[in-house]
Every structure is written in C-alpha cells, then in structure tokens.
Design a protein around this motif. Sequence first.
Motif, PDB file in Angstrom:
ATOM      1  N   MET A   1       0.837  -1.215   0.000  1.00 45.13           N
ATOM      2  CA  MET A   1       0.000   0.000   0.000  1.00 45.13           C
ATOM      3  C   MET A   1       0.866   1.257   0.000  1.00 45.13           C
ATOM      4  O   MET A   1       0.662   2.167  -0.791  1.00 45.13           O
ATOM      5  CB  MET A   1      -0.917  -0.022   1.236  1.00 45.13           C
ATOM      6  CG  MET A   1      -1.910   1.119   1.275  1.00 45.13           C
ATOM      7  SD  MET A   1      -3.013   1.065  -0.160  1.00 45.13           S
ATOM      8  CE  MET A   1      -3.772   2.651  -0.066  1.00 45.13           C
ATOM      9  N   SER A   2       1.854   1.268   0.887  1.00 40.68           N
ATOM     10  CA  SER A   2       2.710   2.457   0.944  1.00 40.68           C
ATOM     11  C   SER A   2       3.518   2.614  -0.335  1.00 40.68           C
ATOM     12  O   SER A   2       3.887   3.721  -0.720  1.00 40.68           O
ATOM     13  CB  SER A   2       3.640   2.376   2.151  1.00 40.68           C
ATOM     14  OG  SER A   2       4.583   1.363   1.943  1.00 40.68           O
ATOM     15  N   LYS A   3       3.740   1.484  -1.022  1.00 44.23           N
ATOM     16  CA  LYS A   3       4.444   1.546  -2.306  1.00 44.23           C
ATOM     17  C   LYS A   3       3.600   2.291  -3.332  1.00 44.23           C
ATOM     18  O   LYS A   3       4.102   3.078  -4.120  1.00 44.23           O
ATOM     19  CB  LYS A   3       4.721   0.121  -2.811  1.00 44.23           C
ATOM     20  CG  LYS A   3       6.201  -0.216  -2.828  1.00 44.23           C
ATOM     21  CD  LYS A   3       6.405  -1.569  -3.460  1.00 44.23           C
ATOM     22  CE  LYS A   3       7.804  -2.068  -3.214  1.00 44.23           C
ATOM     23  NZ  LYS A   3       7.927  -3.490  -3.513  1.00 44.23           N
ATOM     24  N   LEU A   4       2.294   1.993  -3.290  1.00 46.06           N
ATOM     25  CA  LEU A   4       1.368   2.648  -4.224  1.00 46.06           C
ATOM     26  C   LEU A   4       1.356   4.160  -3.996  1.00 46.06           C
ATOM     27  O   LEU A   4       1.445   4.952  -4.939  1.00 46.06           O
ATOM     28  CB  LEU A   4      -0.043   2.072  -4.043  1.00 46.06           C
ATOM     29  CG  LEU A   4      -1.102   2.670  -4.989  1.00 46.06           C
ATOM     30  CD1 LEU A   4      -0.836   2.233  -6.419  1.00 46.06           C
ATOM     31  CD2 LEU A   4      -2.493   2.263  -4.560  1.00 46.06           C
ATOM     32  N   ILE A   5       1.276   4.545  -2.731  1.00 39.72           N
ATOM     33  CA  ILE A   5       1.278   5.967  -2.397  1.00 39.72           C
ATOM     34  C   ILE A   5       2.558   6.627  -2.885  1.00 39.72           C
ATOM     35  O   ILE A   5       2.549   7.718  -3.455  1.00 39.72           O
ATOM     36  CB  ILE A   5       1.099   6.168  -0.867  1.00 39.72           C
ATOM     37  CG1 ILE A   5      -0.316   5.730  -0.476  1.00 39.72           C
ATOM     38  CG2 ILE A   5       1.334   7.612  -0.473  1.00 39.72           C
ATOM     39  CD1 ILE A   5      -0.570   5.726   1.001  1.00 39.72           C
ATOM     40  N   LEU A   6       3.641   5.914  -2.689  1.00 37.47           N
ATOM     41  CA  LEU A   6       4.927   6.434  -3.135  1.00 37.47           C
ATOM     42  C   LEU A   6       4.948   6.614  -4.654  1.00 37.47           C
ATOM     43  O   LEU A   6       5.430   7.630  -5.170  1.00 37.47           O
ATOM     44  CB  LEU A   6       6.043   5.468  -2.702  1.00 37.47           C
ATOM     45  CG  LEU A   6       7.441   6.071  -2.736  1.00 37.47           C
ATOM     46  CD1 LEU A   6       7.596   7.116  -1.647  1.00 37.47           C
ATOM     47  CD2 LEU A   6       8.489   4.979  -2.583  1.00 37.47           C
ATOM     48  N   MET A   7       4.375   5.627  -5.364  1.00 36.22           N
ATOM     49  CA  MET A   7       4.323   5.709  -6.828  1.00 36.22           C
ATOM     50  C   MET A   7       3.500   6.918  -7.279  1.00 36.22           C
ATOM     51  O   MET A   7       3.904   7.670  -8.158  1.00 36.22           O
ATOM     52  CB  MET A   7       3.701   4.426  -7.412  1.00 36.22           C
ATOM     53  CG  MET A   7       4.657   3.260  -7.534  1.00 36.22           C
ATOM     54  SD  MET A   7       6.072   3.651  -8.570  1.00 36.22           S
ATOM     55  CE  MET A   7       5.322   3.531 -10.184  1.00 36.22           C
ATOM     56  N   VAL A   8       2.316   7.059  -6.654  1.00 37.63           N
ATOM     57  CA  VAL A   8       1.436   8.183  -7.009  1.00 37.63           C
ATOM     58  C   VAL A   8       2.161   9.502  -6.756  1.00 37.63           C
ATOM     59  O   VAL A   8       2.164  10.411  -7.587  1.00 37.63           O
ATOM     60  CB  VAL A   8       0.115   8.127  -6.206  1.00 37.63           C
ATOM     61  CG1 VAL A   8      -0.676   9.416  -6.370  1.00 37.63           C
ATOM     62  CG2 VAL A   8      -0.707   6.930  -6.649  1.00 37.63           C
ATOM     63  N   PHE A   9       2.803   9.582  -5.608  1.00 34.54           N
ATOM     64  CA  PHE A   9       3.542  10.788  -5.261  1.00 34.54           C
ATOM     65  C   PHE A   9       4.627  11.075  -6.297  1.00 34.54           C
ATOM     66  O   PHE A   9       4.804  12.215  -6.744  1.00 34.54           O
ATOM     67  CB  PHE A   9       4.165  10.631  -3.869  1.00 34.54           C
ATOM     68  CG  PHE A   9       4.955  11.828  -3.438  1.00 34.54           C
ATOM     69  CD1 PHE A   9       4.304  12.996  -3.034  1.00 34.54           C
ATOM     70  CD2 PHE A   9       6.335  11.807  -3.446  1.00 34.54           C
ATOM     71  CE1 PHE A   9       5.026  14.111  -2.649  1.00 34.54           C
ATOM     72  CE2 PHE A   9       7.062  12.912  -3.065  1.00 34.54           C
ATOM     73  CZ  PHE A   9       6.407  14.070  -2.665  1.00 34.54           C
ATOM     74  N   LEU A  10       5.336  10.030  -6.705  1.00 34.38           N
ATOM     75  CA  LEU A  10       6.425  10.172  -7.665  1.00 34.38           C
ATOM     76  C   LEU A  10       5.896  10.646  -9.022  1.00 34.38           C
ATOM     77  O   LEU A  10       6.436  11.577  -9.627  1.00 34.38           O
ATOM     78  CB  LEU A  10       7.133   8.817  -7.821  1.00 34.38           C
ATOM     79  CG  LEU A  10       8.635   8.897  -8.019  1.00 34.38           C
ATOM     80  CD1 LEU A  10       9.300   9.435  -6.766  1.00 34.38           C
ATOM     81  CD2 LEU A  10       9.187   7.523  -8.379  1.00 34.38           C
ATOM     82  N   VAL A  11       4.815   9.990  -9.452  1.00 34.84           N
ATOM     83  CA  VAL A  11       4.232  10.337 -10.760  1.00 34.84           C
ATOM     84  C   VAL A  11       3.751  11.796 -10.746  1.00 34.84           C
ATOM     85  O   VAL A  11       4.015  12.568 -11.674  1.00 34.84           O
ATOM     86  CB  VAL A  11       3.072   9.383 -11.119  1.00 34.84           C
ATOM     87  CG1 VAL A  11       2.283   9.921 -12.309  1.00 34.84           C
ATOM     88  CG2 VAL A  11       3.615   7.998 -11.433  1.00 34.84           C
ATOM     89  N   LEU A  12       3.072  12.183  -9.658  1.00 39.49           N
ATOM     90  CA  LEU A  12       2.572  13.557  -9.566  1.00 39.49           C
ATOM     91  C   LEU A  12       3.722  14.558  -9.524  1.00 39.49           C
ATOM     92  O   LEU A  12       3.659  15.623 -10.128  1.00 39.49           O
ATOM     93  CB  LEU A  12       1.676  13.720  -8.337  1.00 39.49           C
ATOM     94  CG  LEU A  12       0.288  13.091  -8.457  1.00 39.49           C
ATOM     95  CD1 LEU A  12      -0.496  13.287  -7.168  1.00 39.49           C
ATOM     96  CD2 LEU A  12      -0.485  13.681  -9.630  1.00 39.49           C
ATOM     97  N   SER A  13       4.787  14.205  -8.800  1.00 38.94           N
ATOM     98  CA  SER A  13       5.942  15.103  -8.718  1.00 38.94           C
ATOM     99  C   SER A  13       6.560  15.294 -10.093  1.00 38.94           C
ATOM    100  O   SER A  13       6.887  16.427 -10.484  1.00 38.94           O
ATOM    101  CB  SER A  13       7.002  14.534  -7.777  1.00 38.94           C
ATOM    102  OG  SER A  13       6.453  14.349  -6.514  1.00 38.94           O
ATOM    103  N   ILE A  14       6.712  14.206 -10.824  1.00 38.38           N
ATOM    104  CA  ILE A  14       7.310  14.304 -12.157  1.00 38.38           C
ATOM    105  C   ILE A  14       6.410  15.128 -13.082  1.00 38.38           C
ATOM    106  O   ILE A  14       6.874  16.003 -13.810  1.00 38.38           O
ATOM    107  CB  ILE A  14       7.569  12.895 -12.742  1.00 38.38           C
ATOM    108  CG1 ILE A  14       8.702  12.231 -11.948  1.00 38.38           C
ATOM    109  CG2 ILE A  14       7.937  12.973 -14.208  1.00 38.38           C
ATOM    110  CD1 ILE A  14       8.907  10.766 -12.262  1.00 38.38           C
TER     111      ILE A  14
END
Length: 135
Positions: A1-14
Amino acid sequence: MSKLILMVFLVLSIAFLLFSSSIYADDAVYIKKPVAYDANLQKEGRLVWQKNNCHVCHQLYGLGGFLGPDLTNVAEKGYNYMDTFLKVGVNSMPIFNLTKEEKLHLFEFLKATNASGSANPKDYKILMDGMIVQK
Ligand code: HEC
C-alpha cells in the motif's frame, strides 16, 4: 500500500516538474513590447495622471471611466498626439494646461502602460494549457 502511495507521489511530482518547466520554457508568455521608458519619470507621470483625474473618463486595461477611449496603448500614436488632445480638448474632454515637464512625465507613464501589453482583448489568445498569451 505504501508503495502505491509512493508511486502516485512520484508520478505527480514528475508531472508537476514537467508542466512547470514547459511553462517557464515558453518564451511567448514573457514577451513584452520592447518599448523603452524611464522608470522614475513614469512614476511622476502616474501622479500627473492621478492628479488630473484622467481615469474618470479614460480606461487603462479597460478599467476606468467610459467617456473617452482606453489609453493603455495611446503612446504608440506619439507624444504630439497626446499633447494636441491636452492643449485643444475635444468634445467632452476639457483643455489641460499642464507644464511641459508634466506632459513629458505623463507620456512616459503612457509609454510604460503601452510597454506592459495590449489593452485589446483581440490581441490575446488562449493556449491549450489554459495560458493566455499575446498574439
Ligand atoms: C471629462 C472627461 C475627460 C477627462 C477628464 C480626460 N479626457 Fe481625454 N478624452 C476624453 C474624450 C471624450 C476623448 C475622445 C474625444 C474624441 O475622440 O472625440 C478623449 C481623448 C483623449 C485622447 C485621444 C485618444 C485617442 O485614442 O484618440 C488622449 C491622448 C487623451 N484624451 C488624454 C487624456 C489625458 C492624458 C487626460 C488627463 C490629463 C485626459 N485625457 C482626461 C475625455 C476626457
């Protein structure tokens, strides 16, 4: 779950970084008319404009009174054009007995408003990304 949040955060940051850099890389947004004016004298000119209540009848960027025309870009017509209107007066515009110095300052102010862009809405277009630029 925390991996997903991290991915979303990364994608949004990029996405944020890409969008920001594309906006700041777009020269069109920052192109202004290259008209030179004296920054100090234009401040004096703004005071002349205010003291004589030009805004009661005239607009800058469409804001002001509507008895006379918008004067944002009137400097393009030259100093003598403005001078003539002030000296002679027309229709409902009274004669203004300004000193030569006041008129030069006033013209510097009008040059500054002119340099800041166009008051005509038709001179602008809306881009795909929602930015508004001057044509
Ligand atoms: C009582 C109202 C009034 C005031 C105050 C006034 N004007 Fe005007 N002005 C007019 C009107 C009306 C016109 C349009 C006259 C025409 O074209 O027949 C005009 C026209 C002009 C024009 C020509 C604009 C163009 O595009 O042809 C200039 C320049 C101008 N005014 C400058 C000024 C300045 C500078 C001031 C302040 C010192 C000022 N006016 C104050 C009413 C006013």
